[in-house]
Design an enzyme around this catalytic site. Structure first.
Site, PDB file in Angstrom:
ATOM      1  N   HIS A   1       0.847  -1.204   0.000  1.00  0.00           N
ATOM      2  CA  HIS A   1       0.000   0.000   0.000  1.00  0.00           C
ATOM      3  C   HIS A   1       0.883   1.255   0.000  1.00  0.00           C
ATOM      4  CE1 HIS A   1      -2.798  -2.955   2.128  1.00  0.00           C
ATOM      5  NE2 HIS A   1      -3.514  -2.589   1.084  1.00  0.00           N
TER       6      HIS A   1
ATOM      7  N   LYS B   1      -0.874  -6.476  -8.348  1.00  0.00           N
ATOM      8  CA  LYS B   1      -1.103  -7.683  -7.541  1.00  0.00           C
ATOM      9  C   LYS B   1      -2.504  -8.252  -7.819  1.00  0.00           C
ATOM     10  CE  LYS B   1      -1.164 -10.325  -3.676  1.00  0.00           C
ATOM     11  NZ  LYS B   1      -2.537 -10.353  -3.310  1.00  0.00           N
TER      12      LYS B   1
ATOM     13  N   ARG C   1      -3.665 -10.494   3.725  1.00  0.00           N
ATOM     14  CA  ARG C   1      -4.054 -11.858   4.118  1.00  0.00           C
ATOM     15  C   ARG C   1      -2.857 -12.726   4.503  1.00  0.00           C
ATOM     16  NH1 ARG C   1      -8.345 -10.903   0.010  1.00  0.00           N
ATOM     17  NH2 ARG C   1     -10.329 -11.083   1.100  1.00  0.00           N
TER      18      ARG C   1
HETATM   19  P1  AMP Z   1      -6.403  -4.105  -0.594  1.00  0.00           P
HETATM   20  O1  AMP Z   1      -6.278  -3.300   0.660  1.00  0.00           O
HETATM   21  O2  AMP Z   1      -5.903  -5.494  -0.479  1.00  0.00           O
HETATM   22  O3  AMP Z   1      -7.776  -3.985  -1.213  1.00  0.00           O
HETATM   23  O4  AMP Z   1      -5.427  -3.430  -1.633  1.00  0.00           O
HETATM   24  C1  AMP Z   1      -5.496  -2.055  -1.921  1.00  0.00           C
HETATM   25  C2  AMP Z   1      -4.657  -1.777  -3.140  1.00  0.00           C
HETATM   26  O5  AMP Z   1      -3.297  -2.149  -2.853  1.00  0.00           O
HETATM   27  C3  AMP Z   1      -5.081  -2.568  -4.371  1.00  0.00           C
HETATM   28  O6  AMP Z   1      -4.982  -1.730  -5.519  1.00  0.00           O
HETATM   29  C4  AMP Z   1      -4.077  -3.680  -4.411  1.00  0.00           C
HETATM   30  O7  AMP Z   1      -3.864  -4.198  -5.709  1.00  0.00           O
HETATM   31  C5  AMP Z   1      -2.842  -2.979  -3.898  1.00  0.00           C
HETATM   32  N1  AMP Z   1      -1.869  -3.937  -3.381  1.00  0.00           N
HETATM   33  C6  AMP Z   1      -2.076  -4.938  -2.486  1.00  0.00           C
HETATM   34  N2  AMP Z   1      -0.945  -5.651  -2.289  1.00  0.00           N
HETATM   35  C7  AMP Z   1      -0.012  -5.087  -3.082  1.00  0.00           C
HETATM   36  C8  AMP Z   1       1.361  -5.375  -3.341  1.00  0.00           C
HETATM   37  N3  AMP Z   1       1.992  -6.391  -2.748  1.00  0.00           N
HETATM   38  N4  AMP Z   1       2.036  -4.590  -4.220  1.00  0.00           N
HETATM   39  C9  AMP Z   1       1.405  -3.562  -4.849  1.00  0.00           C
HETATM   40  N5  AMP Z   1       0.107  -3.247  -4.646  1.00  0.00           N
HETATM   41  C10 AMP Z   1      -0.594  -3.999  -3.790  1.00  0.00           C
END
Ligand code: AMP
Length: 287
Positions: free
Chosen positions: A38, A150, A188
């Protein structure tokens, strides 16, 4: 300082004041439990715009009935500190009632794209994602919104949404950030036991090995089948999918590959579902 905003009225007023001052705005939508992945989105946002808004909303409509909505981590105090350290200008923290008020009846469905891979194993997931992202974009009205590769299929769904509905926001993809052993950072990952955590990087390694075989011109269906078997042998449970898709249209690509494609996987380690993907570029193609 990161200001924290929970009402739509305060959000609109703050955004209007920023616009008045001539500032551009970049939005990073998240579900919280923030990690360095993030953070890399926030850094990319800062490079684009004077003002960075990070939303945290664990969106109930994108979780299936038997998924991890209830147990999804919500470490708000740590997230606030992380946003402050990262230099985000605003935390947009809407309640479920703000996003889905009484009588809410709209659902955005992106046909085709939403049915494949993730959509097949998580029916309705992308409707929930598309609906909440459309709302967040309408609420914050950012010039830019940043999404991680991702979640590659999600990125394609959102690009489609923005194109189809003429939403005046530029979507910026950000490469996947990985641990030093290759495991893609994910909120996760904290579900994994120490033993499972040791096994988890095999997912990325097998993607890389499989990508190399495909680039060398092997028969993709055989190689993909072999890769699913390798995951199971390594100790993964069900492999929901491990498959190739074209980059822009997310279709099964021509064989042998004549353009860059994505190799995507979703596999279970006990009760934890991990997803990842890599770019596969056939030799002789320059991008
Ligand atoms: P989430 O909180 O899992 O919904 O993710 C929020 C944003 O962060 C989404 O656009 C994801 O694709 C991005 N994201 C999550 N993990 C990663 C990662 N390891 N590298 C880059 N972006 C990520």
């Amino acid at each position: 300082m990161t200001i924290e905003i929970t009402s739509l009225e305060d959000l609109r007023n703050t955004v209007a004041a920023w616009r008045q001052a001539g500032d551009r705005i970049a939005l990073v939508p998240t579900m919280g439990a923030l990690h360095a992945g993030h953070r890399s989105l926030i850094e990319a946002a800062k490079a684009q715009a004077a003002r960075v808004v990070v939303s945290i909303f664990v969106n109930p409509t994108q979780f299936g009935p038997n998924e991890d909505f209830e147990r999804y981590p919500r470490p708000l105090a740590e997230d606030r500190a992380a946003l402050h350290a990262a230099g985000a200008d605003m935390l947009w923290l809407p309640s479920v009632a703000t996003i889905y008020p009484e009588g809410f009846a709209t659902r955005i469905h992106i046909a085709g794209l939403s049915k494949d891979l993730e959509g097949q194993f998580r029916p309705g997931h992308f409707d929930g994602v598309a609906t909440v992202v459309a709302k967040l974009l309408n609420q914050v009205t950012p010039e830019y919104a940043l999404f991680g590769e991702k979640d590659y299929q999600q990125l394609c769904v959102i690009q489609r949404l923005v194109n189809d509905l003429n939403i005046p926001t530029t979507i910026i993809p950000v490469p996947t950030l990985r641990e030093t052993d290759g495991l893609a950072l994910s909120s996760r990952n904290q579900y994994l036991s120490a033993e499972q955590r040791l096994l988890a990087p095999r997912l990325y390694q097998i993607l890389l090995e499989t990508g190399n075989k495909i680039v060398r011109g092997g028969v993709a269906p055989d190689i993909l089948h072999e890769a699913r078997q390798m995951l199971k042998k390594a100790g993964f449970g069900a492999v929901d999918y491990l498959d190739l898709r074209t980059e822009d249209t997310f279709m099964p690509p021509a064989q042998p590959l004549n353009a860059p494609a994505r190799l995507l996987v979703a596999a279970w380690l006990a009760n934890t579902r991990l997803i990842d993907n890599i770019r596969v570029v056939p030799s002789g193609i320059t991008t």
